[in-house]
Design a protein around this motif. Structure first.
Motif, short mmCIF file in Angstrom:
data_model
loop_
_atom_site.label_atom_id
_atom_site.label_comp_id
_atom_site.label_asym_id
_atom_site.label_seq_id
_atom_site.Cartn_x
_atom_site.Cartn_y
_atom_site.Cartn_z
N ALA A 80 0.84 -1.19 0.00
CA ALA A 80 0.00 0.00 0.00
C ALA A 80 0.88 1.25 0.00
O ALA A 80 1.96 1.28 0.60
CB ALA A 80 -0.91 -0.02 1.23
N LEU A 81 0.41 2.28 -0.68
CA LEU A 81 1.16 3.53 -0.75
C LEU A 81 0.87 4.39 0.47
O LEU A 81 -0.25 4.38 1.01
CB LEU A 81 0.77 4.30 -2.02
CG LEU A 81 1.07 3.60 -3.35
CD1 LEU A 81 0.62 4.49 -4.50
CD2 LEU A 81 2.54 3.26 -3.49
N THR A 82 1.86 5.17 0.87
CA THR A 82 1.67 6.11 1.97
C THR A 82 0.96 7.36 1.45
O THR A 82 0.86 7.58 0.24
CB THR A 82 3.01 6.52 2.59
OG1 THR A 82 3.76 7.26 1.62
CG2 THR A 82 3.80 5.29 3.02
N PHE A 128 0.24 11.59 -2.62
CA PHE A 128 0.25 13.03 -2.86
C PHE A 128 1.08 13.39 -4.10
O PHE A 128 0.71 14.25 -4.90
CB PHE A 128 0.79 13.75 -1.63
CG PHE A 128 0.99 15.23 -1.80
CD1 PHE A 128 -0.10 16.07 -1.99
CD2 PHE A 128 2.26 15.77 -1.80
CE1 PHE A 128 0.09 17.44 -2.15
CE2 PHE A 128 2.45 17.14 -1.97
CZ PHE A 128 1.37 17.97 -2.15
N LYS A 129 2.19 12.70 -4.28
CA LYS A 129 3.07 12.98 -5.43
C LYS A 129 2.42 12.60 -6.76
O LYS A 129 2.84 13.08 -7.81
CB LYS A 129 4.39 12.24 -5.26
CG LYS A 129 5.22 12.75 -4.09
CD LYS A 129 6.50 11.93 -3.90
CE LYS A 129 7.30 12.42 -2.70
NZ LYS A 129 8.52 11.63 -2.48
N LEU A 130 1.40 11.71 -6.70
CA LEU A 130 0.73 11.29 -7.92
C LEU A 130 -0.48 12.17 -8.27
O LEU A 130 -1.03 12.06 -9.36
CB LEU A 130 0.26 9.83 -7.79
CG LEU A 130 1.37 8.78 -7.66
CD1 LEU A 130 0.77 7.43 -7.27
CD2 LEU A 130 2.16 8.66 -8.95
N PRO A 143 -4.17 9.42 -16.02
CA PRO A 143 -4.26 7.97 -16.22
C PRO A 143 -3.15 7.22 -15.50
O PRO A 143 -3.38 6.12 -14.98
CB PRO A 143 -4.17 7.81 -17.74
CG PRO A 143 -4.65 9.12 -18.29
CD PRO A 143 -4.19 10.15 -17.31
N GLU A 144 -1.95 7.80 -15.46
CA GLU A 144 -0.85 7.14 -14.78
C GLU A 144 -1.12 7.03 -13.28
O GLU A 144 -0.89 5.99 -12.64
CB GLU A 144 0.46 7.92 -15.01
CG GLU A 144 0.96 7.92 -16.44
CD GLU A 144 0.20 8.89 -17.34
OE1 GLU A 144 -0.59 9.71 -16.80
OE2 GLU A 144 0.38 8.82 -18.57
N ALA A 145 -1.67 8.11 -12.72
CA ALA A 145 -2.01 8.09 -11.29
C ALA A 145 -3.12 7.09 -11.01
O ALA A 145 -3.08 6.36 -10.01
CB ALA A 145 -2.42 9.48 -10.82
N GLN A 146 -4.11 7.05 -11.89
CA GLN A 146 -5.21 6.11 -11.71
C GLN A 146 -4.71 4.68 -11.74
O GLN A 146 -5.13 3.83 -10.94
CB GLN A 146 -6.27 6.34 -12.77
CG GLN A 146 -7.00 7.67 -12.63
CD GLN A 146 -7.97 7.92 -13.79
OE1 GLN A 146 -8.14 7.06 -14.65
NE2 GLN A 146 -8.57 9.09 -13.81
N ALA A 147 -3.80 4.38 -12.67
CA ALA A 147 -3.27 3.02 -12.77
C ALA A 147 -2.46 2.66 -11.53
O ALA A 147 -2.61 1.57 -10.96
CB ALA A 147 -2.41 2.89 -14.02
N ALA A 148 -1.59 3.57 -11.10
CA ALA A 148 -0.74 3.30 -9.95
C ALA A 148 -1.55 3.16 -8.67
O ALA A 148 -1.35 2.23 -7.88
CB ALA A 148 0.30 4.41 -9.79
N LEU A 149 -2.50 4.06 -8.47
CA LEU A 149 -3.30 4.03 -7.26
C LEU A 149 -4.29 2.87 -7.28
O LEU A 149 -4.59 2.27 -6.25
CB LEU A 149 -4.04 5.35 -7.07
CG LEU A 149 -3.15 6.55 -6.73
CD1 LEU A 149 -3.95 7.83 -6.73
CD2 LEU A 149 -2.49 6.35 -5.38
N GLY A 150 -4.79 2.55 -8.47
CA GLY A 150 -5.71 1.43 -8.56
C GLY A 150 -5.06 0.13 -8.16
O GLY A 150 -5.63 -0.67 -7.41
N ALA A 151 -3.85 -0.10 -8.63
CA ALA A 151 -3.13 -1.33 -8.27
C ALA A 151 -2.78 -1.35 -6.80
O ALA A 151 -2.87 -2.38 -6.13
CB ALA A 151 -1.87 -1.45 -9.13
N ALA A 152 -2.36 -0.19 -6.28
CA ALA A 152 -1.94 -0.13 -4.88
C ALA A 152 -3.11 -0.23 -3.91
O ALA A 152 -2.96 -0.73 -2.79
CB ALA A 152 -1.17 1.16 -4.62
N SER A 153 -4.28 0.25 -4.35
CA SER A 153 -5.42 0.27 -3.44
C SER A 153 -6.29 -0.97 -3.54
O SER A 153 -7.24 -1.12 -2.78
CB SER A 153 -6.29 1.51 -3.72
OG SER A 153 -6.79 1.48 -5.04
N ALA A 154 -5.98 -1.86 -4.49
CA ALA A 154 -6.76 -3.10 -4.61
C ALA A 154 -6.60 -3.93 -3.34
O ALA A 154 -5.51 -4.00 -2.77
CB ALA A 154 -6.28 -3.89 -5.82
#
Length: 447
Positions: free
Chosen positions: A2-4, A9-11, A47-58
């Motif tokens: 999981a991301l902090t 925030f950086k995304l 889209p990059e943020a959505q992809a990164a956060l989507g994977a991390a928040s699954a």
């Protein structure tokens, strides 16, 4: 992992536009990290943020659904090790084993009986969650017939296979009902993996140890099986408990992608202790063999105690409940919708043998004294609730019995009800309901 909040925030766009409802992007990022917001509230996320956060928040444990329609059961999606950290998302499913000892002529009657079981307790309905059909090579027609009959009743189906051919015969006719294929212990997984991938069915994988279990799940996923359950090894309860714990911990910490799945257990006849360990230690679906039927109520109750949301008290639906067979002259009592309060009071009323009405008002699931101290069980609120519940249409008299601990609301409640209503203060403890009806109600009851 999981991301902090700072990594999230950086995304983000960092425009502080407030479109998400938060004052700053940093505040929104912190809520995302805590799981209190979803990214779709940020319309400007790239889209990059959505992809990164989507994977991390699954969720670290994949959701798996068995069955189709209203009785389908979904397991997985868990995010915590201890319930008090947040909550458990899905309660485990108990599948009742149906084997070839059941005569073909009795399959339909047995399934009708099992599917009709419905026990209301503390706001939850207990019922058989699914059917685990046992393939018997000596009776090749049994499993397909039983699986189709169970599916026709709307029940999720697990197929405890003995052979790939038998599993295919049972699963293929009901493939649109999302069955669960359970290979025999120690079997070559390849043919079963191919079958599950072809039918789009869920599959149980096993292994001699946790490393081989995780590898088997990863292999099945690469072969095209989307829905997987893990059957951890455990020849004794201590080992089983250890492996169940390690699987959950490994999934939450994302140690191996092959551990990111719900857990399946077989519980043989007489293995009640195994069912208890599974229920209390992260098993998601259990196939329970119990010819006598005495296993179910204790397991349902244990599951309810563990898998209720600690942030939401067990509560009853507001309403006026009949105890026994009351008439218009029967007593009318009122209490809160805290489930334990309701069941304690209703059990005592039933034991006393006095037919009456019990009005349950919405106090946000709080007990009587807690609700009163929080302003949720005041005279005005109770009076308004009784009018909305149309209490006057249930009884011919105008007397309401309130819990003894909140005698202080009696005057306010009489004013709120008006129309000649009188408030009678009942006992403080439910155990005194019997003497109250004998010594007080018989004297004070409307004539």
């Amino acid at each position: 992992m999981a991301l902090t909040g700072l990594q999230i925030f950086k995304l983000l766009p960092n425009t502080n536009c407030k479109k998400c409802g938060c004052p700053t992007c940093l505040a929104f990022a912190m809520k995302l990290a805590a799981g209190k917001e979803s990214l779709d509230k940020c319309p400007d996320a790239s889209p990059e943020a959505q992809a990164a956060l989507g994977a991390a928040s699954a969720p670290p444990i994949r959701a798996v659904t068995i069955g189709h329609g209203e009785r389908a059961i979904t397991v997985g999606e868990e995010t915590v090790f201890f319930r008090h950290e947040k909550t458990f998302v899905h309660r485990p499913g108990f599948f009742r084993v149906l084997d070839a000892s059941t005569p073909a002529s009795a399959i339909e009657d047995r399934l009708t009986d099992w599917s009709a079981i419905r026990i209301d307790r503390a706001g939850e309905v207990f019922r058989v969650d699914g059917i685990a059909v046992v393939e018997s090579p000596g009776s090749p027609e049994f499993a397909p017939a039983a699986a189709q009959a169970a599916a026709a009743h709307g029940l999720p189906v697990a197929i405890l296979a003995a052979t790939t051919k038998g599993a295919a015969a049972a699963a293929e006719p009901i493939k649109d009902r999302r069955p669960l294929i359970v290979p025999p212990a120690g079997a070559d997984p390849g043919p079963f993996v191919a079958l599950a991938a072809r039918l789009g069915a869920a599959l149980v994988v096993s292994g001699a140890d946790l490393d081989s279990l995780a590898a088997a799940a990863a292999d099945a996923a690469r072969a095209g099986v989307a829905d997987i359950l893990l059957e951890p090894p455990g020849d004794d309860l201590a080992t089983l408990h250890k492996h169940l714990t390690l699987v959950r911990r490994g999934a939450l910490e994302r140690i191996h992608p092959g551990l990111a799945y719900p857990v399946f257990l077989r519980v043989g006849a007489g293995e009640f202790s195994k069912a208890v360990v599974g229920t209390s230690t992260f098993a998601s679906i259990m196939a329970v063999a119990d010819s006598g039927g005495e296993t179910w109520m204790p397991l349902w109750t244990l599951r309810q105690n563990i898998y209720t949301d600690p942030q939401q008290p067990l509560r009853m639906d507001p309403g006026i409940y009949a105890i026994g067979e009351p008439t218009g002259a029967s007593p009318l009592l009122v209490t809160t919708n805290f489930s334990l309060t309701y069941f304690t009071v209703s059990t005592e009323l039933d034991g006393v043998g006095v037919a009456c009405y019990l009005a349950v008002v919405d106090a946000e699931g709080l007990s009587v004294l807690t609700a009163w101290s929080a302003g949720k069980f005041s005279g005005d609120r109770v009076g308004k609730a009784l009018r909305e519940l149309k209490a006057a249409e249930h009884v011919s008299h105008r007397t309401i019995i309130i819990p003894g601990y909140v005698a202080v609301i009696s005057g306010e409640l009489e004013d709120a009800l008006g129309d000649g209503w009188q408030v009678l203060t009942g006992p403080q403890e439910a155990s005194d309901i019997g003497p109250f009806f004998r010594d007080v109600w018989e004297t004070a009851r409307p004539k």
